[in-house]
Design a protein around this motif. Structure first.
Motif, PDB file in Angstrom:
ATOM      1  N   UNK A  36     -18.357 -15.519  10.066  1.00  0.00           N
ATOM      2  CA  UNK A  36     -19.754 -15.208  10.335  1.00  0.00           C
ATOM      3  C   UNK A  36     -19.824 -13.924  11.156  1.00  0.00           C
ATOM      4  N   UNK A  44     -26.072 -16.224  13.682  1.00  0.00           N
ATOM      5  CA  UNK A  44     -24.908 -15.797  12.890  1.00  0.00           C
ATOM      6  C   UNK A  44     -25.261 -15.694  11.413  1.00  0.00           C
ATOM      7  N   UNK A  46     -23.631 -15.581   7.552  1.00  0.00           N
ATOM      8  CA  UNK A  46     -22.464 -15.884   6.739  1.00  0.00           C
ATOM      9  C   UNK A  46     -21.957 -14.613   6.063  1.00  0.00           C
ATOM     10  N   UNK A  49     -16.212 -16.806   2.681  1.00  0.00           N
ATOM     11  CA  UNK A  49     -15.535 -18.094   2.835  1.00  0.00           C
ATOM     12  C   UNK A  49     -14.449 -18.216   1.780  1.00  0.00           C
TER      13      UNK A  49
END
Lengths: 114, 115
Positions: A36, A44, A46, A49
């Motif tokens: 983040x 925060x 994203x 991932x």
């Protein structure tokens, strides 16, 4: 719960590639790695991932070695607006029933200079 | 498509008072989590709501309570405010689809100052 270790701060210049490495030696089999970005007084955001190998999106790349005990966030050609705190998080993905809490450390303060 | 919204943006209270913060999740999301972020620290998990029930709770006292409504919006209530409760309170929403790509999206936060 996997604990993460990342540098407290990093400096870079505009146009350079920045790599922020996060250590997570106790990562579990069902853990994902999430990064983040946070600007002052904002929530925060994203970034990216991944679970293993390499993940790339329009913002960054995430490199994860085979043992998954570390990961590297790569930001290509940073600009002044990339100055922010970057958090590395490791944990199971939200399944609605019992999971999904995020554990934040203190993050890495990235400062980009002109 | 509106993202996560929170209200109010800023709030000033005195010790001992009570406060209610509000959060509307991103469209289509059914899970709401609340975090407290003190100055210079990372966000700390308070609790998570799913299907109008508190599913998980972090290490916060009972002075912190919450609620989720049928439209998935949520409230965070803090009673008997202490100076140490001064922080940025963040709401995050997600969709409990069970897919590995479930991601939590954060709102802009509510800055609470306790005097």
């Amino acid at each position: 719960l996997a604990k993460t270790t990342q540098p407290i701060s990093m400096d870079s210049y505009e146009g350079q590639e920045v790599n922020i490495t996060c250590s997570h030696n106790n990562i579990a089999t069902n853990d994902y790695i999430t990064w983040y970005q946070q600007f002052p007084s904002q929530g925060p955001r994203f970034i990216i991932q991944g679970y293993k190998t390499k993940v790339t999106n329009e913002v960054a790349s995430l490199f994860i070695p085979a043992d998954r005990k570390s990961s590297t966030l790569s930001l290509p050609r940073v600009s002044l607006s990339d100055t922010a705190v970057y958090y590395c998080l490791v944990g199971p993905i939200n399944r609605g029933s019992t999971l999904g809490r995020l554990y934040f450390g203190r993050g890495t303060q990235l400062t980009v200079w002109p | 498509d509106a993202g996560v919204t929170q209200s109010p943006t800023h709030l000033i209270k005195t010790r001992g008072q009570q406060v209610t913060l509000r959060c509307s999740p991103k469209s289509g999301h059914d899970t709401v989590s609340w975090y407290q972020q003190a100055l210079g620290q990372g966000p700390q998990f308070i609790f998570q709501y799913y299907e109008e029930e508190e599913r998980q709770r972090g290490n916060f006292p009972d002075r912190f309570s919450g609620h989720q409504f049928p439209n998935y919006s949520s409230e965070l209530n803090v009673n008997a405010l202490l100076l140490g409760d001064s922080a940025l309170y963040l709401c995050a929403s997600s969709l409990s689809s069970g897919l590995p790509t479930d991601t939590q999206y954060f709102g802009p936060g509510t800055r609470l100052t306790v005097l």
